[in-house]
Design a protein around this motif. Sequence first.
Motif, PDB file in Angstrom:
ATOM      1  N   ALA A   1       1.793  -7.500  13.850  1.00  0.00           N
ATOM      2  CA  ALA A   1       1.140  -8.491  12.998  1.00  0.00           C
ATOM      3  C   ALA A   1       2.139  -9.505  12.471  1.00  0.00           C
ATOM      4  CB  ALA A   1       0.444  -7.784  11.832  1.00  0.00           C
ATOM      5  N   LEU A   2       3.316  -9.036  12.078  1.00  0.00           N
ATOM      6  CA  LEU A   2       4.323  -9.917  11.517  1.00  0.00           C
ATOM      7  C   LEU A   2       4.760 -10.985  12.518  1.00  0.00           C
ATOM      8  CD1 LEU A   2       6.026 -10.316   8.948  1.00  0.00           C
ATOM      9  CD2 LEU A   2       7.765  -8.844   9.980  1.00  0.00           C
ATOM     10  N   VAL A   3       5.040 -10.578  13.742  1.00  0.00           N
ATOM     11  CA  VAL A   3       5.484 -11.522  14.765  1.00  0.00           C
ATOM     12  C   VAL A   3       4.363 -12.492  15.126  1.00  0.00           C
ATOM     13  CG1 VAL A   3       6.278 -11.734  17.160  1.00  0.00           C
ATOM     14  CG2 VAL A   3       7.244  -9.968  15.676  1.00  0.00           C
ATOM     15  N   SER A   4       3.141 -11.991  15.238  1.00  0.00           N
ATOM     16  CA  SER A   4       2.004 -12.861  15.598  1.00  0.00           C
ATOM     17  C   SER A   4       1.710 -13.884  14.513  1.00  0.00           C
ATOM     18  CB  SER A   4       0.755 -12.011  15.854  1.00  0.00           C
ATOM     19  OG  SER A   4       0.947 -11.161  16.961  1.00  0.00           O
TER      20      SER A   4
ATOM     21  N   SER B   1      -5.608  -1.247  11.927  1.00  0.00           N
ATOM     22  CA  SER B   1      -6.586  -2.265  12.323  1.00  0.00           C
ATOM     23  C   SER B   1      -5.980  -3.238  13.330  1.00  0.00           C
ATOM     24  CB  SER B   1      -7.052  -3.027  11.084  1.00  0.00           C
ATOM     25  OG  SER B   1      -7.837  -4.147  11.445  1.00  0.00           O
ATOM     26  N   GLU B   2      -6.808  -3.783  14.217  1.00  0.00           N
ATOM     27  CA  GLU B   2      -6.349  -4.804  15.158  1.00  0.00           C
ATOM     28  C   GLU B   2      -6.328  -6.187  14.520  1.00  0.00           C
ATOM     29  OE1 GLU B   2      -8.611  -4.682  18.719  1.00  0.00           O
ATOM     30  OE2 GLU B   2      -8.013  -2.644  19.253  1.00  0.00           O
ATOM     31  N   HIS B   3      -6.994  -6.330  13.389  1.00  0.00           N
ATOM     32  CA  HIS B   3      -6.965  -7.600  12.657  1.00  0.00           C
ATOM     33  C   HIS B   3      -5.588  -7.744  12.018  1.00  0.00           C
ATOM     34  CE1 HIS B   3      -7.793 -10.554   9.488  1.00  0.00           C
ATOM     35  NE2 HIS B   3      -8.803 -10.959  10.257  1.00  0.00           N
ATOM     36  N   LEU B   4      -4.935  -8.879  12.236  1.00  0.00           N
ATOM     37  CA  LEU B   4      -3.534  -9.023  11.865  1.00  0.00           C
ATOM     38  C   LEU B   4      -3.287  -8.839  10.368  1.00  0.00           C
ATOM     39  CD1 LEU B   4      -2.470 -12.037  14.128  1.00  0.00           C
ATOM     40  CD2 LEU B   4      -2.188  -9.590  14.548  1.00  0.00           C
ATOM     41  N   LEU B   5      -4.076  -9.493   9.538  1.00  0.00           N
ATOM     42  CA  LEU B   5      -3.856  -9.395   8.099  1.00  0.00           C
ATOM     43  C   LEU B   5      -4.113  -7.986   7.584  1.00  0.00           C
ATOM     44  CD1 LEU B   5      -5.341 -12.790   6.832  1.00  0.00           C
ATOM     45  CD2 LEU B   5      -2.928 -12.149   7.081  1.00  0.00           C
ATOM     46  N   TRP B   6      -5.158  -7.342   8.104  1.00  0.00           N
ATOM     47  CA  TRP B   6      -5.436  -5.968   7.701  1.00  0.00           C
ATOM     48  C   TRP B   6      -4.323  -5.033   8.162  1.00  0.00           C
ATOM     49  CZ3 TRP B   6      -8.146  -4.037   4.031  1.00  0.00           C
ATOM     50  CH2 TRP B   6      -9.312  -4.665   3.596  1.00  0.00           C
ATOM     51  N   GLN B   7      -3.826  -5.273   9.374  1.00  0.00           N
ATOM     52  CA  GLN B   7      -2.743  -4.437   9.894  1.00  0.00           C
ATOM     53  C   GLN B   7      -1.496  -4.561   9.028  1.00  0.00           C
ATOM     54  OE1 GLN B   7       0.092  -4.886  13.650  1.00  0.00           O
ATOM     55  NE2 GLN B   7      -2.017  -4.468  14.280  1.00  0.00           N
ATOM     56  N   LEU B   8      -1.184  -5.795   8.623  1.00  0.00           N
ATOM     57  CA  LEU B   8      -0.015  -6.005   7.774  1.00  0.00           C
ATOM     58  C   LEU B   8      -0.228  -5.369   6.402  1.00  0.00           C
ATOM     59  CD1 LEU B   8       2.714  -7.423   8.098  1.00  0.00           C
ATOM     60  CD2 LEU B   8       1.711  -9.444   7.036  1.00  0.00           C
ATOM     61  N   ALA B   9      -1.440  -5.466   5.873  1.00  0.00           N
ATOM     62  CA  ALA B   9      -1.740  -4.851   4.573  1.00  0.00           C
ATOM     63  C   ALA B   9      -1.622  -3.331   4.648  1.00  0.00           C
ATOM     64  CB  ALA B   9      -3.147  -5.255   4.120  1.00  0.00           C
ATOM     65  N   GLN B  10      -2.122  -2.746   5.738  1.00  0.00           N
ATOM     66  CA  GLN B  10      -2.025  -1.292   5.897  1.00  0.00           C
ATOM     67  C   GLN B  10      -0.571  -0.839   6.017  1.00  0.00           C
ATOM     68  OE1 GLN B  10      -4.550  -1.039   9.332  1.00  0.00           O
ATOM     69  NE2 GLN B  10      -6.354  -0.427   8.153  1.00  0.00           N
ATOM     70  N   ALA B  11       0.236  -1.594   6.790  1.00  0.00           N
ATOM     71  CA  ALA B  11       1.656  -1.261   6.934  1.00  0.00           C
ATOM     72  C   ALA B  11       2.359  -1.356   5.576  1.00  0.00           C
ATOM     73  CB  ALA B  11       2.318  -2.193   7.945  1.00  0.00           C
TER      74      ALA B  11
END
Length: 470
Positions: free
Chosen positions: A314-317, A439-449
């Motif tokens: 997510a960060l790189v994308s 999650s595959e959604h970038l913002l959700w993935q970053l929030a989960q991480a």
Amino acid sequence: MLGAASLLTLVTLAGLVTGFAREWLLVASWGAGARTDAFVIAMFIPEAVRSMLAAGLLTSSALALWQQRTATERMRWFSQLSQVLGLGALGLAALISLGAPWLVHLMGPGLAAEPLARTVSALHILAWSLPGLVLQAWWAVPRQAAGHFLLAGMGSLLYNLPAMLYLWWRGPQAQEDMLSWAFVSGSLAMGLVMLPSALRSGLQPVSLRGSASAFAELGHKLAPLLGSAMAGQGLALLERIVASYLGEGVVTAVNLARKLINLPLIALQSLNQVLLSLMSRSESERVALLRKGLAAVTVVSLPASLGLMLGAPALVSLLFPKVQGTAVVVPLLAGYAAVLVLASWNTLLARYHYAEGDTRGPVVAELRGSLLQALVLPPLAWLAGSLGIVWALLLGTLLTGQLLLRVPALKQGLGLVPQALVSTLWLVLAWWGIKPWLSEHLLWQLAQASAVGVACLISMALWLRPWQSR
């Protein structure tokens, strides 16, 4: 200790943010391709020098020499070596500028002809950033001896700011020569900001008579640290040489991954500088300070490692949504993140050796670890591609840490075994247990991480409590 480190962290944070912004703007302007690869290789030498100096190369070797002199002796010693180091840096800059064609062929043998020519042109200019870098680091010695860290900590911000502003202004129209001069102006600003403090510390024109013995004394302390630092930078160079053969954009990917992994290290770098000063002045409490410092390092580095591992895609994308060639950064960033905890322990253990007056022990450990990494890097890169760079780094880091712990005073126990076991459990749980469910959604993935990192931070802080005396 933690208060001083926190203040230094805030200053260093601004420098690292501008440094990463400059890398982001460079890739956003030119893409992750051959042109960016060429400039990254041209930047290697000045960046290597800046990294070694920022890690305390001169201060670690000079603090004890400063403390053992009287006030009058310090003024002459400091002034003489300022002149010697300044002249030496000018001479080295001239040699690098003249030897740029040969050096570029050494650093980027896999580059095509056109990018190779761009690299030579940039290095001709970038070499002249060395005098400002060296003098800024040397003029920081009196301030750090007195326990003042903030002014010297502004160096990274001053160095990166002109280049960041130029890239933001020109964007895709930015040219290598002007960007190189921006870095040179940043290095000059670093030295000029420290000049008033250096003058108050006694800097003045003096005769160079006797400077050879003063420099030899400093060199005796400096040589082991320089050997260790150069071994690390030599491995970074080997990584770029190998990366230049792995395809267009891989050099840029390796550089970006290392820049991203440096962001959580700001607190650790600050803590290391403060701890070195404290341990140098308190012989009876060195092991206790080291134990407390290692706990603080674990509390900071493990959550950062988990967050970067899980949030790398997510960060790189999000950072490079329209830039081609950045996909290779993701596995490199995740891999470097996994080594973060080990590397942070090693840095602090080396500081303990320096405080003991042992500058050779860490060098031997670093060289052996570096030798192992260098030997396994080419075959692992051939077998596993860019991930082979990560595996080689992990093996070298493990060996270095094992050797640094072979000191009788450290066999009383530092609490590293339970910390290592818990850290391993967290990393395994994150990679194989949590990562597949993100999650595959970038913002959700970053929030989960980020949530996983925060949970780890709270649990490790409640367990280790590095702010308490034990």
